[in-house]
Design a protein around this motif. Sequence first.
Motif, PDB file in Angstrom:
ATOM      1  N   TYR A 133     -10.492 -13.901  -4.475  1.00 55.66           N
ATOM      2  CA  TYR A 133     -11.159 -13.889  -3.168  1.00 55.66           C
ATOM      3  C   TYR A 133     -11.710 -12.488  -2.894  1.00 55.66           C
ATOM      4  O   TYR A 133     -10.975 -11.507  -2.917  1.00 55.66           O
ATOM      5  N   ARG A 134     -13.001 -12.425  -2.636  1.00 50.55           N
ATOM      6  CA  ARG A 134     -13.685 -11.151  -2.367  1.00 50.55           C
ATOM      7  C   ARG A 134     -13.304 -10.085  -3.397  1.00 50.55           C
ATOM      8  O   ARG A 134     -12.984  -8.941  -3.053  1.00 50.55           O
ATOM      9  N   ALA A 135     -13.349 -10.483  -4.649  1.00 48.80           N
ATOM     10  CA  ALA A 135     -12.913  -9.593  -5.733  1.00 48.80           C
ATOM     11  C   ALA A 135     -13.769  -8.332  -5.792  1.00 48.80           C
ATOM     12  O   ALA A 135     -13.273  -7.244  -6.118  1.00 48.80           O
ATOM     13  N   SER A 136     -15.042  -8.464  -5.468  1.00 47.51           N
ATOM     14  CA  SER A 136     -15.923  -7.293  -5.520  1.00 47.51           C
ATOM     15  C   SER A 136     -15.492  -6.258  -4.490  1.00 47.51           C
ATOM     16  O   SER A 136     -15.510  -5.047  -4.748  1.00 47.51           O
ATOM     17  N   GLU A 137     -15.073  -6.726  -3.304  1.00 49.06           N
ATOM     18  CA  GLU A 137     -14.614  -5.784  -2.273  1.00 49.06           C
ATOM     19  C   GLU A 137     -13.305  -5.119  -2.683  1.00 49.06           C
ATOM     20  O   GLU A 137     -13.059  -3.959  -2.361  1.00 49.06           O
ATOM     21  N   MET A 138     -12.457  -5.852  -3.391  1.00 47.03           N
ATOM     22  CA  MET A 138     -11.211  -5.238  -3.869  1.00 47.03           C
ATOM     23  C   MET A 138     -11.506  -4.137  -4.877  1.00 47.03           C
ATOM     24  O   MET A 138     -10.822  -3.123  -4.924  1.00 47.03           O
ATOM     25  N   TRP A 139     -12.536  -4.374  -5.672  1.00 44.53           N
ATOM     26  CA  TRP A 139     -12.947  -3.338  -6.629  1.00 44.53           C
ATOM     27  C   TRP A 139     -13.379  -2.075  -5.866  1.00 44.53           C
ATOM     28  O   TRP A 139     -13.012  -0.955  -6.221  1.00 44.53           O
ATOM     29  N   ALA A 145     -12.332   3.509  -3.931  1.00 42.87           N
ATOM     30  CA  ALA A 145     -12.088   4.447  -2.830  1.00 42.87           C
ATOM     31  C   ALA A 145     -10.731   5.119  -3.011  1.00 42.87           C
ATOM     32  O   ALA A 145     -10.566   6.312  -2.740  1.00 42.87           O
ATOM     33  N   TRP A 146      -9.753   4.357  -3.476  1.00 41.85           N
ATOM     34  CA  TRP A 146      -8.406   4.898  -3.720  1.00 41.85           C
ATOM     35  C   TRP A 146      -8.496   6.021  -4.752  1.00 41.85           C
ATOM     36  O   TRP A 146      -7.902   7.072  -4.609  1.00 41.85           O
ATOM     37  N   ARG A 147      -9.278   5.768  -5.787  1.00 35.80           N
ATOM     38  CA  ARG A 147      -9.421   6.776  -6.832  1.00 35.80           C
ATOM     39  C   ARG A 147     -10.045   8.046  -6.264  1.00 35.80           C
ATOM     40  O   ARG A 147      -9.628   9.155  -6.588  1.00 35.80           O
ATOM     41  N   GLY A 148     -11.051   7.851  -5.384  1.00 40.24           N
ATOM     42  CA  GLY A 148     -11.684   9.008  -4.761  1.00 40.24           C
ATOM     43  C   GLY A 148     -10.694   9.820  -3.941  1.00 40.24           C
ATOM     44  O   GLY A 148     -10.674  11.054  -4.002  1.00 40.24           O
ATOM     45  N   ARG A 149      -9.838   9.122  -3.193  1.00 37.41           N
ATOM     46  CA  ARG A 149      -8.878   9.807  -2.326  1.00 37.41           C
ATOM     47  C   ARG A 149      -7.779  10.494  -3.116  1.00 37.41           C
ATOM     48  O   ARG A 149      -7.279  11.538  -2.741  1.00 37.41           O
ATOM     49  N   ASN A 150      -7.375   9.865  -4.214  1.00 39.12           N
ATOM     50  CA  ASN A 150      -6.200  10.354  -4.923  1.00 39.12           C
ATOM     51  C   ASN A 150      -6.533  11.226  -6.131  1.00 39.12           C
ATOM     52  O   ASN A 150      -5.641  11.797  -6.741  1.00 39.12           O
ATOM     53  N   ARG A 197       0.840  -1.214   0.000  1.00 37.47           N
ATOM     54  CA  ARG A 197       0.000   0.000   0.000  1.00 37.47           C
ATOM     55  C   ARG A 197       0.864   1.250   0.000  1.00 37.47           C
ATOM     56  O   ARG A 197       0.582   2.209  -0.720  1.00 37.47           O
ATOM     57  N   ARG A 198       1.931   1.239   0.807  1.00 36.20           N
ATOM     58  CA  ARG A 198       2.840   2.405   0.827  1.00 36.20           C
ATOM     59  C   ARG A 198       3.454   2.616  -0.550  1.00 36.20           C
ATOM     60  O   ARG A 198       3.680   3.731  -0.993  1.00 36.20           O
ATOM     61  N   MET A 199       3.725   1.493  -1.211  1.00 37.89           N
ATOM     62  CA  MET A 199       4.376   1.573  -2.514  1.00 37.89           C
ATOM     63  C   MET A 199       3.462   2.174  -3.580  1.00 37.89           C
ATOM     64  O   MET A 199       3.929   2.748  -4.557  1.00 37.89           O
ATOM     65  N   GLY A 200       2.150   2.038  -3.390  1.00 38.73           N
ATOM     66  CA  GLY A 200       1.231   2.673  -4.336  1.00 38.73           C
ATOM     67  C   GLY A 200       0.130   1.793  -4.906  1.00 38.73           C
ATOM     68  O   GLY A 200      -0.625   2.250  -5.766  1.00 38.73           O
TER      69      GLY A 200
END
Lengths: 328, 80
Positions: free
Chosen positions: A301-307, A312-317, A284-287
């Motif tokens: 595994y839980r691919a929908s949650e990873m999406w 959320a990452w896109r929203g933050r960044n 995560r630190r790496m990007g």
Amino acid sequence: MPDALMRVADGSGARRPLSRLGPRPAWLTRRVRAVCAPEGSDRRSSPVQELLDGLRVNTVCRSAKCPNIAECHGRRTATFMVLGDRCTRDCRFCAVAHGRPAPPEADEPSRVAEAARRLGLEHAVVTSVTRDDLPDGGAEHFAATVRAIRGHACARAEVLVPDFQGRAWCVRTVVESGCEVFAHNVETVPRLYETVRPGAGYERSLAVLAQAAHAGGGRLVVKSGLMVGLGEEAREVEAVMRDLLSAGCRMLTLGQYLSPGAAHVPVSEYVTPERFAEYAAFARRMGFAAVAAGPFVRSSYRASEMWDLARAWRGRNGRDVANGVPPA
Amino acid sequence: MEFRLPELGEDAGSLAKVTFWYVSAGDAIEKDQPIVEMMTDKATFDVESPVRGRIAEILVKEDETAAVGDVLCAIEPAES
């Protein structure tokens, strides 16, 4: 508490089954719920498995003997496996049967889409066996399945593809189908390819990911995964993470390798949950925009949650996850 | 009620092994309580009860194997 439970809970591990590495650690015990059925009923599998069997839809969950199957079927999800259940390669980590596959079935994409619709999936994952026997490696079959899922089931589509022997036009065929997530697993560190993944190439797999990131522009999220516990060192895993980021990969999964049987590569090490947490923090630190790491984490595994994490990452960044430009 | 082996990731034809019974016939069990430990090639599973009740009979002994859907034990569910 009954005596028997205490014997396990006291940490002695005396009743833990043995493997080549000695007792399996407690974190590799999975809790599952028994199926309760009235006496004499003929229910033998879960409603999800019955639905899949009814549509003749294969899953990697079953073909790879995935220990998460009860959990995922309990959530009414599964990872579809198209193009048959026999693989033209014989990787030494994989439980999928090796052999000469049957020709692709033209109606399979619509059967898979119908399964996704009946399961009510928002996010459907499709993978395949490796089809080195087909001129396009099965790329058009993947593309047809993605189009069917997005059209008929109104679901997002994530593909987990083979390396197509490095043919960029096959990668483009899949990407242009409109899938939201393009996954291809590097599986292990380059030093271990010869023993774990003969017939594949680390640089080739990185190139597949880079081709997808390039073809997908800002729209596509590129994902990859690694098994750990095969004898790799932490610095080698971290080097792979750097390579993946440089290739445009933004989603990462890391899970414990579990040997499917005596004919396969043995487990070299049981990686602790703490080490998984360290890997995840490092990634995560790496990007990486979304990271899943843990003993039972698998590529989808839980691919929908990873999406959702990537969104959320896109929203933050304030920029696309898949802009193809590695963060500084 | 029959307490059946759920899917543990074994495909048809391969079997999971009962490695440990946490309970004996006649024991009262709570909902969510692990009652039997099973092992496959890939992992170890604590199989928990979906209901509160009492173990009537254990049908697959330790070190014996079972396939998905096989009855592991019989349970008398509690009233209410």
